[in-house]
Write a protein that holds these residues in place. Structure first.
Motif, mmCIF file in Angstrom:
data_model
loop_
_atom_site.group_PDB
_atom_site.id
_atom_site.type_symbol
_atom_site.label_atom_id
_atom_site.label_comp_id
_atom_site.label_asym_id
_atom_site.label_seq_id
_atom_site.Cartn_x
_atom_site.Cartn_y
_atom_site.Cartn_z
ATOM 1 N N PRO A 84 0.830 -1.208 0.000
ATOM 2 C CA PRO A 84 0.000 0.000 0.000
ATOM 3 C C PRO A 84 0.864 1.258 0.000
ATOM 4 N N VAL A 85 0.438 2.254 -0.776
ATOM 5 C CA VAL A 85 1.146 3.530 -0.836
ATOM 6 C C VAL A 85 0.747 4.346 0.387
ATOM 7 N N ARG A 86 1.747 4.882 1.067
ATOM 8 C CA ARG A 86 1.501 5.611 2.311
ATOM 9 C C ARG A 86 0.467 6.715 2.125
ATOM 10 N N ASN A 87 -0.507 6.724 3.003
ATOM 11 C CA ASN A 87 -1.584 7.717 3.054
ATOM 12 C C ASN A 87 -2.464 7.745 1.799
ATOM 13 N N LYS A 88 -2.530 6.633 1.088
ATOM 14 C CA LYS A 88 -3.373 6.550 -0.114
ATOM 15 C C LYS A 88 -4.348 5.384 -0.012
ATOM 16 N N CYS A 89 -4.839 5.142 1.195
ATOM 17 C CA CYS A 89 -5.769 4.039 1.424
ATOM 18 C C CYS A 89 -7.121 4.577 1.887
ATOM 19 N N ALA A 90 -8.128 3.755 1.704
ATOM 20 C CA ALA A 90 -9.465 4.139 2.157
ATOM 21 C C ALA A 90 -9.518 4.265 3.673
ATOM 22 N N PHE A 91 -8.783 3.390 4.366
ATOM 23 C CA PHE A 91 -8.739 3.421 5.833
ATOM 24 C C PHE A 91 -7.293 3.688 6.234
ATOM 25 N N SER A 92 -7.090 4.802 6.886
ATOM 26 C CA SER A 92 -5.736 5.318 7.105
ATOM 27 C C SER A 92 -4.811 4.359 7.838
ATOM 28 N N TYR A 93 -5.342 3.560 8.741
ATOM 29 C CA TYR A 93 -4.457 2.678 9.500
ATOM 30 C C TYR A 93 -3.712 1.707 8.587
ATOM 31 N N SER A 136 -12.274 14.025 13.335
ATOM 32 C CA SER A 136 -12.695 15.432 13.375
ATOM 33 C C SER A 136 -11.526 16.407 13.326
ATOM 34 N N TYR A 137 -10.321 15.937 13.585
ATOM 35 C CA TYR A 137 -9.163 16.839 13.576
ATOM 36 C C TYR A 137 -8.484 16.959 12.214
ATOM 37 N N VAL A 138 -9.037 16.315 11.186
ATOM 38 C CA VAL A 138 -8.486 16.469 9.833
ATOM 39 C C VAL A 138 -9.552 17.056 8.919
ATOM 40 N N ARG A 139 -9.140 17.621 7.808
ATOM 41 C CA ARG A 139 -10.042 18.231 6.830
ATOM 42 C C ARG A 139 -9.717 17.710 5.428
ATOM 43 N N PRO A 140 -10.159 16.504 5.100
ATOM 44 C CA PRO A 140 -9.844 15.971 3.766
ATOM 45 C C PRO A 140 -10.599 16.728 2.668
ATOM 46 N N SER A 141 -9.968 16.851 1.516
ATOM 47 C CA SER A 141 -10.574 17.603 0.410
ATOM 48 C C SER A 141 -11.855 16.932 -0.095
ATOM 49 N N TRP A 142 -11.944 15.616 -0.021
ATOM 50 C CA TRP A 142 -13.115 14.907 -0.532
ATOM 51 C C TRP A 142 -14.384 15.223 0.258
ATOM 52 N N ALA A 143 -14.245 15.690 1.495
ATOM 53 C CA ALA A 143 -15.416 15.919 2.356
ATOM 54 C C ALA A 143 -16.340 17.003 1.793
ATOM 55 N N ARG A 144 -15.784 17.972 1.071
ATOM 56 C CA ARG A 144 -16.609 19.045 0.503
ATOM 57 C C ARG A 144 -17.593 18.524 -0.535
ATOM 58 N N LYS A 145 -17.278 17.384 -1.139
ATOM 59 C CA LYS A 145 -18.120 16.815 -2.197
ATOM 60 C C LYS A 145 -19.181 15.865 -1.645
ATOM 61 N N GLY A 153 -18.712 10.572 18.268
ATOM 62 C CA GLY A 153 -17.402 10.599 18.911
ATOM 63 C C GLY A 153 -16.491 11.590 18.216
ATOM 64 N N ARG A 154 -15.310 11.121 17.833
ATOM 65 C CA ARG A 154 -14.326 11.993 17.165
ATOM 66 C C ARG A 154 -14.282 11.783 15.654
ATOM 67 N N HIS A 155 -15.392 11.280 15.088
ATOM 68 C CA HIS A 155 -15.453 11.060 13.647
ATOM 69 C C HIS A 155 -16.658 11.772 13.042
ATOM 70 N N ILE A 156 -16.474 12.246 11.827
ATOM 71 C CA ILE A 156 -17.537 12.892 11.063
ATOM 72 C C ILE A 156 -17.886 11.937 9.913
ATOM 73 N N PHE A 157 -19.180 11.688 9.713
ATOM 74 C CA PHE A 157 -19.636 10.691 8.739
ATOM 75 C C PHE A 157 -20.333 11.355 7.569
ATOM 76 N N TYR A 158 -20.138 10.749 6.386
ATOM 77 C CA TYR A 158 -20.656 11.308 5.125
ATOM 78 C C TYR A 158 -21.237 10.224 4.245
ATOM 79 N N LYS A 159 -22.093 10.673 3.338
ATOM 80 C CA LYS A 159 -22.510 9.822 2.228
ATOM 81 C C LYS A 159 -22.398 10.659 0.958
ATOM 82 N N GLU A 160 -22.440 9.971 -0.165
ATOM 83 C CA GLU A 160 -22.342 10.696 -1.430
ATOM 84 C C GLU A 160 -23.590 11.525 -1.653
ATOM 85 N N LYS A 161 -23.416 12.697 -2.299
ATOM 86 C CA LYS A 161 -24.563 13.572 -2.581
ATOM 87 C C LYS A 161 -25.421 12.980 -3.667
#
Length: 161
Positions: A84-93, A136-145, A153-161
């Motif tokens: 896996p390429v660092r920081n290019k996964c669906a789940f960061s861990y 909640s402490y990160v701001r990924p660019s994909w979240a705007r879409k 808790g400490r997570h923000i959840f989204y679905k596709e528009k």
């Protein structure tokens, strides 16, 4: 002739057993992948927070837009030479460069219990339909879409528009 029929029956039994064992192994693999994902993505969360993460993973598994197994969902992302390429996964861990070694056994037990419930169909209604989340402490660019579904808790959840 009896020997041939006996041999055919034995081969069929072996085939049925092998198929059953492979399904058990696949179920165990998916269980382990879900436990690992809940542990590393939400071990600091309470049960509801862990259930929310498990719900998103299963929403992806059940969606035609994502891979169809838990392991493929949590290990999806970009790969180079099989890694896996660092920081290019669906789940960061999965590609953060850190070891996936379990260190907090109580949190691991909690993740196991949550994963078992999720695999039995338990979902958190508040995040149903969500196929994305981030801390909640990160701001990924994909979240705007995406359409924001809620915060658990400490997570923000989204679905596709």
């Amino acid at each position: 002739m009896k020997e041939i029929i006996s041999l055919i029956i034995m081969l069929l039994i072996i085939k049925v057993c092998a198929t059953a064992l492979s399904k058990i192994a696949l179920a165990e693999d998916n269980e382990q992948c879900l436990v690992e994902a809940i542990y590393f993505e939400a071990r600091g969360e309470d049960f509801v927070g862990q259930l929310a993460v498990g719900t998103v993973i299963m929403e992806r598994v059940e969606s035609s837009k994502f891979p169809s197994t838990v392991c493929k969902v949590v290990k999806s992302g970009r790969y180079w030479k099989g890694n896996p390429v660092r920081n290019k996964c669906a789940f960061s861990y999965w590609c953060d460069g850190k070891s996936e070694k379990i260190k907090d056994y109580m949190a691991h037990d909690d993740a196991i219990q949550t994963a078992l419930l999720v695999l039995q169909g338990v979902r958190l209604h508040q995040v149903l339909g969500s196929t994305y989340y981030h801390a909640s402490y990160v701001r990924p660019s994909w979240a705007r879409k995406m359409k924001r579904v809620g915060i658990v808790g400490r997570h923000i959840f989204y679905k596709e528009k």
